[in-house]
Design a protein around this motif. Sequence first.
Motif, PDB file in Angstrom:
ATOM      1  N   LEU A 101       3.244   4.189  -1.872  1.00 22.07           N
ATOM      2  CA  LEU A 101       3.536   5.289  -2.769  1.00 22.07           C
ATOM      3  C   LEU A 101       2.254   5.770  -3.428  1.00 22.07           C
ATOM      4  O   LEU A 101       1.383   4.961  -3.755  1.00 22.07           O
ATOM      5  CB  LEU A 101       4.531   4.843  -3.850  1.00 22.07           C
ATOM      6  N   PRO A 102       2.118   7.056  -3.633  1.00 23.94           N
ATOM      7  CA  PRO A 102       0.884   7.569  -4.267  1.00 23.94           C
ATOM      8  C   PRO A 102       0.710   7.018  -5.675  1.00 23.94           C
ATOM      9  O   PRO A 102       1.645   7.015  -6.482  1.00 23.94           O
ATOM     10  CB  PRO A 102       1.119   9.094  -4.283  1.00 23.94           C
ATOM     11  N   GLY A 103      -0.498   6.542  -5.931  1.00 25.95           N
ATOM     12  CA  GLY A 103      -0.812   6.018  -7.253  1.00 25.95           C
ATOM     13  C   GLY A 103      -0.348   4.605  -7.511  1.00 25.95           C
ATOM     14  O   GLY A 103      -0.539   4.083  -8.607  1.00 25.95           O
ATOM     15  N   VAL A 104       0.256   3.951  -6.493  1.00 28.33           N
ATOM     16  CA  VAL A 104       0.763   2.589  -6.651  1.00 28.33           C
ATOM     17  C   VAL A 104      -0.166   1.629  -5.904  1.00 28.33           C
ATOM     18  O   VAL A 104      -0.498   1.881  -4.739  1.00 28.33           O
ATOM     19  CB  VAL A 104       2.200   2.461  -6.106  1.00 28.33           C
ATOM     20  N   VAL A 165       4.894   2.007 -10.172  1.00 34.58           N
ATOM     21  CA  VAL A 165       6.110   2.480  -9.495  1.00 34.58           C
ATOM     22  C   VAL A 165       6.967   3.288 -10.467  1.00 34.58           C
ATOM     23  O   VAL A 165       7.549   4.314 -10.110  1.00 34.58           O
ATOM     24  CB  VAL A 165       6.908   1.300  -8.919  1.00 34.58           C
ATOM     25  N   ARG A 167       5.937   5.081 -13.029  1.00 33.01           N
ATOM     26  CA  ARG A 167       5.324   6.404 -13.224  1.00 33.01           C
ATOM     27  C   ARG A 167       5.614   7.308 -12.034  1.00 33.01           C
ATOM     28  O   ARG A 167       5.934   8.491 -12.202  1.00 33.01           O
ATOM     29  CB  ARG A 167       3.808   6.250 -13.433  1.00 33.01           C
ATOM     30  N   TRP A 168       5.484   6.735 -10.829  1.00 32.11           N
ATOM     31  CA  TRP A 168       5.796   7.538  -9.642  1.00 32.11           C
ATOM     32  C   TRP A 168       7.260   7.969  -9.641  1.00 32.11           C
ATOM     33  O   TRP A 168       7.588   9.117  -9.337  1.00 32.11           O
ATOM     34  CB  TRP A 168       5.495   6.723  -8.370  1.00 32.11           C
ATOM     35  N   SER A 169       8.153   7.051 -10.002  1.00 31.68           N
ATOM     36  CA  SER A 169       9.583   7.336  -9.990  1.00 31.68           C
ATOM     37  C   SER A 169       9.939   8.459 -10.956  1.00 31.68           C
ATOM     38  O   SER A 169      10.730   9.352 -10.627  1.00 31.68           O
ATOM     39  CB  SER A 169      10.360   6.068 -10.340  1.00 31.68           C
ATOM     40  N   ALA A 172       8.744  11.654  -9.211  1.00 32.44           N
ATOM     41  CA  ALA A 172       9.281  12.006  -7.898  1.00 32.44           C
ATOM     42  C   ALA A 172      10.798  12.053  -7.865  1.00 32.44           C
ATOM     43  O   ALA A 172      11.382  12.876  -7.157  1.00 32.44           O
ATOM     44  CB  ALA A 172       8.777  11.009  -6.848  1.00 32.44           C
ATOM     45  N   ALA A 236       8.075   9.580   0.480  1.00 32.29           N
ATOM     46  CA  ALA A 236       6.707   9.399  -0.001  1.00 32.29           C
ATOM     47  C   ALA A 236       5.902   8.519   0.942  1.00 32.29           C
ATOM     48  O   ALA A 236       4.723   8.784   1.209  1.00 32.29           O
ATOM     49  CB  ALA A 236       6.722   8.796  -1.405  1.00 32.29           C
ATOM     50  N   GLU A 240       2.504   9.485   2.965  1.00 30.66           N
ATOM     51  CA  GLU A 240       1.292   8.683   2.897  1.00 30.66           C
ATOM     52  C   GLU A 240       0.835   8.256   4.290  1.00 30.66           C
ATOM     53  O   GLU A 240      -0.354   8.227   4.592  1.00 30.66           O
ATOM     54  CB  GLU A 240       1.539   7.443   2.033  1.00 30.66           C
TER      55      GLU A 240
END
Length: 253
Positions: A101-104, A165, A167-169, A172, A236, A240
């Motif tokens: 995931l981006p940023g994870v 995760v 923050r991504w959630s 997204a 996601a 990636e």
Amino acid sequence: MRLIHPVMIRGMRTHALTVALGMLIVGFTALVLVALLPSNRVVAVALMGVSAALGIGVGTAMVWREARAARRRRNETGDDIARLLAPTLDDSYTLVLAPRLPGVPGDLAALLVGPAGVRALIARRWRGRFRVRGRGWELDTRSRAGWIPTLTNPSFDADAVADAVGRWSRAAVDDPSVAVTPAIAFPRPHSTVVLEEPAGEIVTTDNAPWWAQSIGRVQRIDAQRAARFVEAVLSASEAEATGAARSAAPRVA
């Protein structure tokens, strides 16, 4: 338990092997042309020779690198995590192995999604005997030194992954009520972990059934929200994987 293997690793492996095969074909084709060209075609022979060397050399190097990576994937794909959790959870849970995931951080080994919410799992395959008190981790040296602090702290690592995760959630999935809980998995029997009132969730080969029961007592998200979360994770991860495959592709001037 539903099991989903990572899109990224499959995609990267297929792309890498395709490129390696193409380079080898180009190299051996050039080698055949070198043998067929007349000896007085010096420039053509030289060019074909360089092409053969590059194609065979690069293709062989890519195959060798992919073979080494295949050994690492046995851990990266988290098959041992699946074997650890599958007997303890029903089909209301989905385990997504090695999502990207981006940023994870890449330390994210799996996402467990089900009625009890979302668990972001990191995996540790340490050999030896360990002890956790609160958030402190120690290694049994089996010597006069006794218990000593571990070089890294899995509790801190798990928190960092779960926060990322989350923050991504929120960005997204657009469902701020989905809480992401950190969990640490020791999926190999050669890891012995003594749990002395740990501050976080830890699942091992010894306590997996108990852990599964302890997290499943309260329903935090329904099936529809869980499915939406899993779908977002897969989308996601696929994005990636596509980006990584394009970055890995050789550029020809």
